[in-house]
Design an enzyme around this catalytic site. Structure first.
Site, PDB file in Angstrom:
ATOM      1  N   ASP A 146     -48.471  13.391 -10.775  1.00 22.90           N
ATOM      2  CA  ASP A 146     -48.619  13.150 -12.206  1.00 22.90           C
ATOM      3  C   ASP A 146     -48.279  14.442 -12.932  1.00 22.90           C
ATOM      4  O   ASP A 146     -48.778  15.515 -12.580  1.00 22.90           O
ATOM      5  CB  ASP A 146     -50.050  12.713 -12.528  1.00 22.90           C
ATOM      6  CG  ASP A 146     -50.156  12.076 -13.900  1.00 22.90           C
ATOM      7  OD1 ASP A 146     -49.807  10.898 -14.030  1.00 22.90           O
ATOM      8  OD2 ASP A 146     -50.587  12.770 -14.842  1.00 22.90           O
ATOM      9  N   TYR A 147     -47.410  14.349 -13.942  1.00 22.68           N
ATOM     10  CA  TYR A 147     -47.002  15.522 -14.701  1.00 22.68           C
ATOM     11  C   TYR A 147     -47.956  15.742 -15.869  1.00 22.68           C
ATOM     12  O   TYR A 147     -48.246  14.817 -16.629  1.00 22.68           O
ATOM     13  CB  TYR A 147     -45.593  15.337 -15.262  1.00 22.68           C
ATOM     14  CG  TYR A 147     -44.547  14.921 -14.262  1.00 22.68           C
ATOM     15  CD1 TYR A 147     -44.323  15.649 -13.097  1.00 22.68           C
ATOM     16  CD2 TYR A 147     -43.767  13.777 -14.493  1.00 22.68           C
ATOM     17  CE1 TYR A 147     -43.347  15.266 -12.182  1.00 22.68           C
ATOM     18  CE2 TYR A 147     -42.786  13.392 -13.591  1.00 22.68           C
ATOM     19  CZ  TYR A 147     -42.581  14.129 -12.445  1.00 22.68           C
ATOM     20  OH  TYR A 147     -41.615  13.742 -11.546  1.00 22.68           O
TER      21      TYR A 147
ATOM     22  N   HIS B  99     -41.839  14.205 -19.386  1.00 25.03           N
ATOM     23  CA  HIS B  99     -41.761  13.000 -18.555  1.00 25.03           C
ATOM     24  C   HIS B  99     -40.363  12.394 -18.604  1.00 25.03           C
ATOM     25  O   HIS B  99     -39.802  12.006 -17.573  1.00 25.03           O
ATOM     26  CB  HIS B  99     -42.789  11.968 -19.022  1.00 25.03           C
ATOM     27  CG  HIS B  99     -44.186  12.246 -18.568  1.00 25.03           C
ATOM     28  ND1 HIS B  99     -44.956  13.235 -19.119  1.00 25.03           N
ATOM     29  CD2 HIS B  99     -44.949  11.660 -17.615  1.00 25.03           C
ATOM     30  CE1 HIS B  99     -46.142  13.257 -18.522  1.00 25.03           C
ATOM     31  NE2 HIS B  99     -46.169  12.306 -17.609  1.00 25.03           N
TER      32      HIS B  99
ATOM     33  N   ASP C 255     -46.527   8.432 -12.700  1.00 28.16           N
ATOM     34  CA  ASP C 255     -45.338   9.212 -13.038  1.00 28.16           C
ATOM     35  C   ASP C 255     -44.339   9.264 -11.889  1.00 28.16           C
ATOM     36  O   ASP C 255     -43.139   9.057 -12.086  1.00 28.16           O
ATOM     37  CB  ASP C 255     -45.728  10.646 -13.417  1.00 28.16           C
ATOM     38  CG  ASP C 255     -46.445  10.724 -14.751  1.00 28.16           C
ATOM     39  OD1 ASP C 255     -46.441   9.726 -15.490  1.00 28.16           O
ATOM     40  OD2 ASP C 255     -47.012  11.782 -15.053  1.00 28.16           O
TER      41      ASP C 255
END
Length: 273
Positions: A175-176, A36, A162
């Site tokens: 979204d990671y 992230h 994210d």
């Protein structure tokens, strides 16, 4: 120049094996935070410089990860940025998204109130998801939710998305995920991704993120239309993403039905803004 994608791993028989590049990369919260942090700082479309490798080398020790993983992490992240992301109108890639069209770690806060309390809202949410969720896997997950939907008490829902980005006039959520689903490419196909989405309640997270962005855009963009302007939600399982693999590997995409987002809005915020 940017780092080149890693060559396929060769197994004991001398054959090219479909083993993911990050199979031996550490798992857990620190690994997720590392990815992230790196992605938040990268200019996705400007990797013809050492920025990626430099950023990876800088952040590995901050998250307690050995520097021996630097080369593979850099190659895997570059591969992820070049991986085609299918959606309902074609495909896109993260390296096509300029900085001016993205927001990283977008915070949100919206009310979660029901005259009958959290239990009644949970019932409404479950019913809406069972009726309108896009896939059989998501509907089956919703049927099994039970009391877990009550984990959102009356008050407010707060979180961070994210990545929010705009592509060809439409808005997307991404979204990671750094989950290790297995060592091979076959472990990152749609059925395995749906299993992870259900086991970790990512289905619920994805719908809450969608609702949060829709509430925001409706307020900030006069004339916003969900059907016209919202593109969908990506859950990007980074370990499985590589343009060499079959399209969709490591990439979960959904575009929730407008009826479902409307039902979620009524269940959470009612007439409030």
């Amino acid at each position: 120049a940017g780092t080149a994608p890693s060559p396929p791993v060769v197994d004991d028989r001398g054959e090219a094996a479909s083993r993911i590049a990050l199979d031996e990369f550490p798992a857990g919260r620190d690994a997720g935070d590392f990815f992230h942090a790196v992605l938040e700082r990268l200019d996705f479309g400007a990797l013809d410089n050492p920025a990626l490798s430099t950023t990876v080398a800088d952040f590995l020790p901050r998250f307690g990860i050995d520097s021996e993983h630097a080369s593979r992490a850099s190659s895997a992240l570059e591969a992820a940025l070049h991986t085609p992301l299918p959606h309902d109108r074609g495909v896109l890639r993260l390296d096509q998204i300029p900085r001016r069209d993205r927001t990283d770690e977008m915070g949100f806060l919206f009310p979660a109130r029901s005259p009958r309390g959290a239990a009644a809202r949970a019932t409404r949410l479950r019913t809406a998801l069972v009726q309108h969720a896009s896939t059989p896997a998501a509907r089956e997950w919703a049927r099994a939710l039970g009391h877990r939907l009550q984990m959102v008490p009356d008050g407010h829902v707060r979180g961070f998305i994210d990545l929010v980005f705009r592509h060809e006039g439409r808005w997307f959520v991404a979204d990671y995920k750094s989950n290790h689903l297995g060592p091979h490419v076959d472990d990152y196909q749609r059925p395995q991704l749906e299993r992870a989405m259900a086991e970790h309640d990512y289905f619920l997270q994805a719908h809450l993120y969608t609702l949060a962005l829709v509430l925001h855009l409706r307020r900030r963009c006069p004339g916003f239309s969900y059907e016209r302007d919202f593109g969908g939600v990506y859950y990007l399982f980074l370990r499985g993403m590589d343009p060499r693999w079959p399209q969709g590997t490591g990439v979960y995409f959904d575009r929730p039905a407008a009826a479902l987002i409307g039902a979620l809005e009524r269940a959470f915020v009612g007439g409030e803004r």
